[in-house]
Design a protein around this motif. Structure first.
Motif, PDB file in Angstrom:
ATOM      1  N   TYR A 293      16.604  58.160 -81.898  1.00  0.00           N
ATOM      2  CA  TYR A 293      17.764  58.171 -81.932  1.00  0.00           C
ATOM      3  C   TYR A 293      17.920  59.103 -80.917  1.00  0.00           C
ATOM      4  N   ALA A 294      19.087  59.109 -80.192  1.00  0.00           N
ATOM      5  CA  ALA A 294      19.723  60.178 -79.297  1.00  0.00           C
ATOM      6  C   ALA A 294      21.272  60.335 -79.251  1.00  0.00           C
ATOM      7  N   ASN A 295      22.071  61.221 -78.685  1.00  0.00           N
ATOM      8  CA  ASN A 295      23.596  60.771 -78.463  1.00  0.00           C
ATOM      9  C   ASN A 295      24.085  61.466 -77.348  1.00  0.00           C
ATOM     10  N   ALA A 296      25.427  60.951 -77.476  1.00  0.00           N
ATOM     11  CA  ALA A 296      25.608  60.695 -76.180  1.00  0.00           C
ATOM     12  C   ALA A 296      25.230  62.037 -75.193  1.00  0.00           C
ATOM     13  N   ALA A 297      25.384  63.109 -75.684  1.00  0.00           N
ATOM     14  CA  ALA A 297      24.921  64.472 -74.853  1.00  0.00           C
ATOM     15  C   ALA A 297      23.285  64.269 -74.161  1.00  0.00           C
ATOM     16  N   ALA A 298      22.792  63.669 -75.036  1.00  0.00           N
ATOM     17  CA  ALA A 298      21.602  63.646 -74.279  1.00  0.00           C
ATOM     18  C   ALA A 298      21.022  62.913 -73.510  1.00  0.00           C
ATOM     19  N   GLU A 299      22.143  61.866 -73.764  1.00  0.00           N
ATOM     20  CA  GLU A 299      22.118  60.893 -72.364  1.00  0.00           C
ATOM     21  C   GLU A 299      22.892  61.513 -70.904  1.00  0.00           C
ATOM     22  N   ARG A 300      23.565  62.386 -70.884  1.00  0.00           N
ATOM     23  CA  ARG A 300      24.287  62.916 -70.078  1.00  0.00           C
ATOM     24  C   ARG A 300      23.080  63.374 -69.603  1.00  0.00           C
ATOM     25  N   LEU A 301      22.984  64.718 -70.320  1.00  0.00           N
ATOM     26  CA  LEU A 301      21.662  65.955 -69.217  1.00  0.00           C
ATOM     27  C   LEU A 301      20.502  65.753 -68.682  1.00  0.00           C
ATOM     28  N   LEU A 302      20.086  63.982 -69.848  1.00  0.00           N
ATOM     29  CA  LEU A 302      18.129  63.650 -68.777  1.00  0.00           C
ATOM     30  C   LEU A 302      19.171  62.504 -68.482  1.00  0.00           C
ATOM     31  N   GLY A 303      19.928  62.263 -68.094  1.00  0.00           N
ATOM     32  CA  GLY A 303      19.684  61.065 -67.119  1.00  0.00           C
ATOM     33  C   GLY A 303      19.517  60.084 -67.664  1.00  0.00           C
ATOM     34  N   TRP A 304      18.728  59.554 -68.711  1.00  0.00           N
ATOM     35  CA  TRP A 304      18.676  57.925 -69.520  1.00  0.00           C
ATOM     36  C   TRP A 304      19.368  57.902 -70.541  1.00  0.00           C
ATOM     37  N   GLU A 350      11.780  76.753 -71.648  1.00  0.00           N
ATOM     38  CA  GLU A 350      11.301  76.428 -71.377  1.00  0.00           C
ATOM     39  C   GLU A 350      11.904  75.394 -70.772  1.00  0.00           C
ATOM     40  N   VAL A 351      11.741  73.980 -69.671  1.00  0.00           N
ATOM     41  CA  VAL A 351      12.759  73.009 -69.260  1.00  0.00           C
ATOM     42  C   VAL A 351      12.642  71.946 -69.238  1.00  0.00           C
ATOM     43  N   PHE A 352      13.778  70.968 -69.042  1.00  0.00           N
ATOM     44  CA  PHE A 352      13.111  69.045 -69.350  1.00  0.00           C
ATOM     45  C   PHE A 352      13.498  68.825 -68.082  1.00  0.00           C
ATOM     46  N   ARG A 354      15.071  65.004 -66.284  1.00  0.00           N
ATOM     47  CA  ARG A 354      15.781  64.240 -65.707  1.00  0.00           C
ATOM     48  C   ARG A 354      15.526  63.044 -65.542  1.00  0.00           C
ATOM     49  N   ARG A 355      15.878  62.056 -65.111  1.00  0.00           N
ATOM     50  CA  ARG A 355      15.105  60.983 -64.757  1.00  0.00           C
ATOM     51  C   ARG A 355      15.049  60.571 -63.564  1.00  0.00           C
ATOM     52  N   ASP A 356      16.530  61.735 -62.618  1.00  0.00           N
ATOM     53  CA  ASP A 356      15.866  61.685 -61.511  1.00  0.00           C
ATOM     54  C   ASP A 356      14.746  62.272 -60.416  1.00  0.00           C
ATOM     55  N   GLY A 357      13.666  62.908 -62.174  1.00  0.00           N
ATOM     56  CA  GLY A 357      13.238  63.740 -61.452  1.00  0.00           C
ATOM     57  C   GLY A 357      13.354  65.769 -61.385  1.00  0.00           C
ATOM     58  N   SER A 358      14.611  65.706 -60.945  1.00  0.00           N
ATOM     59  CA  SER A 358      15.381  66.619 -61.083  1.00  0.00           C
ATOM     60  C   SER A 358      14.795  67.823 -62.445  1.00  0.00           C
ATOM     61  N   SER A 359      14.717  69.211 -62.494  1.00  0.00           N
ATOM     62  CA  SER A 359      14.494  69.809 -63.617  1.00  0.00           C
ATOM     63  C   SER A 359      15.782  71.178 -64.829  1.00  0.00           C
ATOM     64  N   PHE A 360      15.843  70.996 -66.024  1.00  0.00           N
ATOM     65  CA  PHE A 360      17.099  72.208 -65.871  1.00  0.00           C
ATOM     66  C   PHE A 360      16.884  72.791 -67.115  1.00  0.00           C
ATOM     67  N   PRO A 361      16.332  73.650 -67.170  1.00  0.00           N
ATOM     68  CA  PRO A 361      16.491  75.294 -68.415  1.00  0.00           C
ATOM     69  C   PRO A 361      16.868  74.752 -69.294  1.00  0.00           C
ATOM     70  N   VAL A 362      16.216  74.908 -71.001  1.00  0.00           N
ATOM     71  CA  VAL A 362      17.213  74.377 -71.602  1.00  0.00           C
ATOM     72  C   VAL A 362      16.426  75.351 -73.126  1.00  0.00           C
ATOM     73  N   GLU A 363      17.587  75.817 -73.708  1.00  0.00           N
ATOM     74  CA  GLU A 363      17.145  76.313 -74.901  1.00  0.00           C
ATOM     75  C   GLU A 363      17.084  75.669 -76.131  1.00  0.00           C
ATOM     76  N   PHE A 364      15.927  75.172 -77.436  1.00  0.00           N
ATOM     77  CA  PHE A 364      15.885  73.849 -77.859  1.00  0.00           C
ATOM     78  C   PHE A 364      15.389  74.643 -79.776  1.00  0.00           C
ATOM     79  N   ALA A 365      15.671  73.848 -80.071  1.00  0.00           N
ATOM     80  CA  ALA A 365      15.432  74.282 -81.729  1.00  0.00           C
ATOM     81  C   ALA A 365      15.110  73.105 -82.547  1.00  0.00           C
ATOM     82  N   GLY A 366      14.438  72.796 -83.307  1.00  0.00           N
ATOM     83  CA  GLY A 366      13.898  71.352 -84.244  1.00  0.00           C
ATOM     84  C   GLY A 366      13.879  71.918 -85.663  1.00  0.00           C
TER      85      GLY A 366
END
Length: 967
Positions: A293-304, A350-352, A354-366
């Motif tokens: 599952y992936a929400n709309a925000a994940a689609e917008r941030l990652l490009g997929w 950490e960094v994630f 994107r689909r276009d090859g660029s990266s962005f810093p993130v903070e995450f929790a799981g």
């Protein structure tokens, strides 16, 4: 089919068991009968036959062993051992046969058995006599015994023994046919039973499978509907029995699944609404770590899109690389740990990607999803912290930059203060004058040396124009140059040193060296100059020129060549003798590179390196205190000069060049070269004379051996001739005698009425063993004639090898000569090597055959000597349009490369002292070269050697002087 499936399966198993039991029973019975039949064949028929064959084989082989002893092919000790084995095996074999057929012999077998039994009773006596003759070594009596007693017994024994073996083999064949009949009966019974049982099983299986197939089709249709999500349709058909209970269970399962699906759909809609409203990116994974599952925000941030992410692993998709570009191992990824270790990690660095090859810093929790104490998936939320990270980074960069600039400013201030103090100290202590003017030519600063050089105080110069230090005739040129530089920026004196005159305060002039430079400070142009008083240097140069002129006059008087070469390899001075040697004027020589101009090209580089090493104090090559080398004159002539060299140094001891004195020794070297050439020619003539003397001795020796061989061959030919003739006559006479005896034997019916005469004739025939003599006498004569032919071939090979009847050039076949020579040395080769021939059918060559045979003899003997144990010698021939070659290859120990180069030298040998003269290959090569040919040699240590004799087909016009070719 009325019965249920369980009853049908039990009936199927019972029917199959009965059929298999019947087949196994019939098969076991047939196997037992067949085994009994085969046991009867093997024990009662085959074993006695083998015993008879053993008796016959041992008697036949024993005769071969004894004839081998008579032919000197086998030893007596071995024959006696074989005799003991034959005595034992014959008795054992016959006893075994009698024991096997003691109770059931046929009439024919009984008669043959009695005959053989009677003859075998004589065998022990013959065996004892044969062993006694072997022990005594009496070969003549042994031969007589074999021709008479043994031959008679074997003729009487061979026929009944062969007939008995044939009868026994017939019985074996009959017994085997009976066993085969039992096997066929068993096979037919098993096949019939198998066919009946298989037919019953097939009929019953078809009925059972049709019933089960119909029911399974109904169940399969119901399961397909459930799999496709159709939970409303009910299964039609009877619900009785096992299949009925299965259909009812499927209907209940469909009702339960329909209710669960409705509840799950409601829950999914609620969760989707919540997750889609979250501003942070969020995705979930299943138990295998794949995105579910992936929400709309994940689609917008990652490009997929969510559809593209579903089923993918998150780490290789957008968490595969660290921020610094290094690969991120999956086993170190905290996101994977959520699923694998059940933890709840979080991170802010950490960094994630994107689909276009660029990266962005993130903070995450799981957090893991746990069901029944088992991790079945995970949920991870993340947010983009690029803006926050950028603000923090900009603030930190500003602070760091301000701190760095403050540190740099402090360092620059300290450096400027130190440099200013150093410059002030340098200018005050500098012997050269340093002066600075502005764009108008006014003096702005100067050091104390300016005051000393121009003999004026600083107060009198500061603020004045520079012209007060320049002679009047140079002031106008100075003003024009200054104005031109201000207007155009071009000048002729900036950046280089010029020689001028300066004007002191007392009005005197003096030479100076002036270096001028220009620079600007805050838009104002300044000129700085460095001034050196060169009055003392000019005086020293004048004194040096005067001294050199005087030295040149002294050197020109010398007869030897005197030359001075500096460290740049250029000529600085040369006297008249050197100019005469080189054929050039002094002005053409001085300044030229000595090695590039006056050393021959082939020696130039080596002599240059040697000279540089001599200057550096590490002499190498030919340049030293005394040496000789060639000099190239202007006319292109090369002269030999003997040099004496000495290094030149300055006041500090540093090497500045070399002074060389040389004498032309060209004529002396030419005379020495002629003397050395004369000595070498005399040495070569002595060597050739010694070699020719050795070859003459060897040729005379071989000629004597050839004459002796020819004489022996001639003497042998005479007795061989009349023995051969007598044997031919003897054969004819023996044939006549045998015909007479046959004629007398035809008269036996006529003499039947005279018993006494018939008895005397029979006793005479038995005493003479007429039948044996009739068959053996022709063989003896043929063998004797064959032996005489071998003797005649050996004699002819001796004559062909020696060829004493001709020493002239004539056409001869090298393959024939090779065969003749091989026969001569066969006794030397046969115990050490196998000889293989690969002949090409070469044409005849014009040669002296005896000498060529001598070459082949040496090559064959050397090949045999090179083989230590057992090996192979290969003889090859070949030819082309001009040459014929013979090659002798061995599998011996081989020859080392260093030794191979010397094998054709006279007196060189690899054999121990006293076992070789070292002249064989040398003489062979001499013969080959006189025939216009050569001998090529190649070898590998441990593999073998190959020597090839190459001769022209036609006699050469002149003798060849080719050198040995060792490949």
């Amino acid at each position: 089919m009325r019965m249920g499936i369980r009853q049908g399966l039990w009936l199927f198993v019972l029917l199959g068991s009965v059929t298999l039991t019947g087949i196994v029973g019939v098969g076991m019975w047939g196997t037992w009968r067949g085994a009994e039949s085969l046991r009867h064949v093997l024990d009662d028929e085959v074993a006695p036959t083998q015993q008879l064959i053993l008796v016959d084989r041992q008697l036949t082989r024993l005769r071969g062993q004894i004839y081998g002893v008579l032919a000197d092919d086998l030893g007596i000790a071995g024959a006696r051992l074989y005799l003991a084995d034959a005595r034992r095996d014959v008795a054992t074999g016959w006893a075994g046969y009698r024991a096997a057929h003691a109770a059931t012999p046929g009439q024919d077998e009984h008669a043959l058995t009695e005959t053989i039994e009677t003859l075998l009773q004589e065998l022990p006596v013959l065996f004892d006599r044969l062993d006694h003759l072997l022990a005594a070594g009496d070969l003549r009596s042994l031969a007589t015994f074999m021709k008479e007693d043994w031959w008679s017994l074997q003729l009487q024994l061979a026929t009944p023994l062969g007939q008995l073996i044939a009868l026994q083999e017939d019985r074996v064949a009959a017994a085997y046919q009976a066993a085969q009949a039992v096997y066929r009966q068993t096979l037919l019974a098993s096949s019939a039973l198998f066919v009946v049982g298989l037919a019953l099983l097939l009929v019953f299986s078809r009925l059972l499978l049709r019933y089960v197939g119909d029911k399974l089709d109904v169940i399969e249709s119901a399961l397909l509907r459930l799999g496709q999500g159709d939970f409303s349709t009910r299964t039609r058909g009877s619900h009785r029995g096992e299949f009925g209970r299965i259909l009812a269970a499927l209907d209940r399962t469909a009702d339960t699944l329909r209710a669960d699906r409705e509840a799950i759909e409601l829950l999914r809609q609620q969760q989707a609404s919540i997750l889609e409203s979250v501003a942070e990116g969020l995705y979930g994974t299943d138990a295998s770590g794949r995105i579910s599952y992936a929400n709309a925000a994940a689609e917008r941030l990652l490009g997929w899109s969510a559809a593209e992410m579903l089923g993918q692993r998150p780490h290789p998709m957008f968490h595969h690389t660290r921020a610094d570009g290094r690969p991120y191992p999956a086993d170190e990824c905290p996101l994977s740990g959520v699923r694998l270790r059940g933890g709840a990690p979080s991170a802010t660095d950490e960094v994630f990607w994107r689909r276009d090859g660029s990266s962005f810093p993130v903070e995450f929790a799981g957090a893991p999803i746990v069901a029944g104490e088992k991790v079945v998936g995970a949920v991870i939320s993340f947010r983009d912290i690029s803006d926050r990270r950028a603000a923090e980074s900009a603030r930190q960069r500003l602070v760091d930059e301000l701190q760095l600039r403050n540190e740099q400013l402090g360092v620059i201030q300290d450096t400027l203060s130190r440099k200013e103090e150093e410059l002030r100290s340098l200018l005050e202590n500098l012997r050269d004058g340093v002066i600075t003017t502005d764009a108008d030519g006014s003096i702005r600063s100067l050091n104390p040396a300016i005051c000393t050089i121009f003999r004026q105080p600083a107060e009198a110069l500061l603020g004045q124009r520079l012209e007060i230090l320049i002679p009047p005739e140079l002031r106008e040129g100075h003003a024009q140059g200054l104005a031109r530089h201000r207007a155009t920026g071009r000048t002729e004196v900036l950046g280089r040193t010029v020689e001028l005159e300066g004007l002191r305060g007392d009005g005197s002039r003096f030479p100076i060296d002036l270096s001028i430079n220009s620079y600007a400070v805050r838009g104002e142009r300044f000129y700085s100059g460095i001034i050196r008083d060169c009055t003392d240097r000019k005086a020293a140069e004048r004194a040096l020129r005067d001294a050199l002129a005087r030295a040149q006059g002294y050197l020109d008087v010398a007869q030897a060549v005197i030359v001075v070469i500096d460290c740049d390899l250029r000529v600085r001075m040369i006297n008249r003798a050197g100019c005469r040697l080189l054929g050039l004027a002094e002005a053409q020589i001085v300044g030229a590179n000595w090695f590039a101009r006056f050393v021959p090209e082939g020696q130039r580089e080596d002599l240059r390196k040697s000279f540089l090493g001599w200057l550096a104090g590490t002499p190498t090559g030919v340049i030293a205190a005394h040496n000789q080398n060639d000099v190239l004159t202007a006319s292109g002539e090369i002269r030999r000069v003997a040099w004496s060299n000495s290094l030149l140094t300055d006041s500090s001891g540093a090497v500045t060049g070399t002074l060389s004195s040389g004498v032309d020794v060209t004529e002396q070297c030419q005379a020495e070269g002629q003397l050395h050439a004369t000595i070498e020619r005399l040495t070569e003539l002595n060597r050739k004379l010694e070699e020719a003397q050795n070859q003459l001795l060897q040729s005379e020796k071989m000629a004597s051996v050839g004459q002796l061989a020819a004489g022996v061959a001639h003497e042998i030919n005479n007795p061989v001739g009349f023995v051969n003739s007598n044997l031919g006559s003897l054969r004819d006479e023996v044939d006549g005698l045998l015909q007479v005896i046959d004629a007398y034997m035809a008269a036996d019916p006529i003499l039947a009425g005279h018993p006494a005469v018939m008895k005397a004739i029979a006793e005479a025939r038995d005493a003479a063993d007429l039948d044996y003599v009739r068959g053996d006498v022709g063989t003896l004569i043929d063998e004797s004639l064959e032996g005489l032919q071998r003797v005649r071939r050996i004699v002819q090979d001796l004559k062909d090898f020696s060829r004493v009847d001709t020493a002239e050039w004539q056409f001869a076949n090298l393959e024939t000569g090779l065969d003749s020579t091989l026969n001569i040395v066969w006794n030397e080769i046969k115990y050490k090597a196998e000889v293989r021939k690969e002949y090409a059918g070469v044409p005849e060559v014009e040669c002296i055959a005896a000498q060529v045979n001598q070459i082949l003899l040496n090559l064959l003997v050397n090949a045999a000597h090179a083989i230590e144990c057992r090996g192979t010698i290969t003889l090859r021939t070949g030819f082309d349009a001009r040459e014929v070659w013979v090659e002798v290859e061995d599998t011996g120990i081989g020859i080392a490369p260093a030794t191979l180069k010397r094998v054709f030298e006279p007196f060189f040998t690899t054999k121990p002292v006293g076992q070789g003269t070292g002249l064989g290959l040398s003489l062979a090569y001499g013969i080959a070269t006189r025939h216009g040919g050569r001998i090529d040699a190649s070898s590998q240590v441990g593999i073998g050697s190959t020597f090839r004799l190459v001769l022209p087909i036609e006699r050469p016009a002149t003798d060849s002087t080719a050198a040995p070719a060792a490949a």
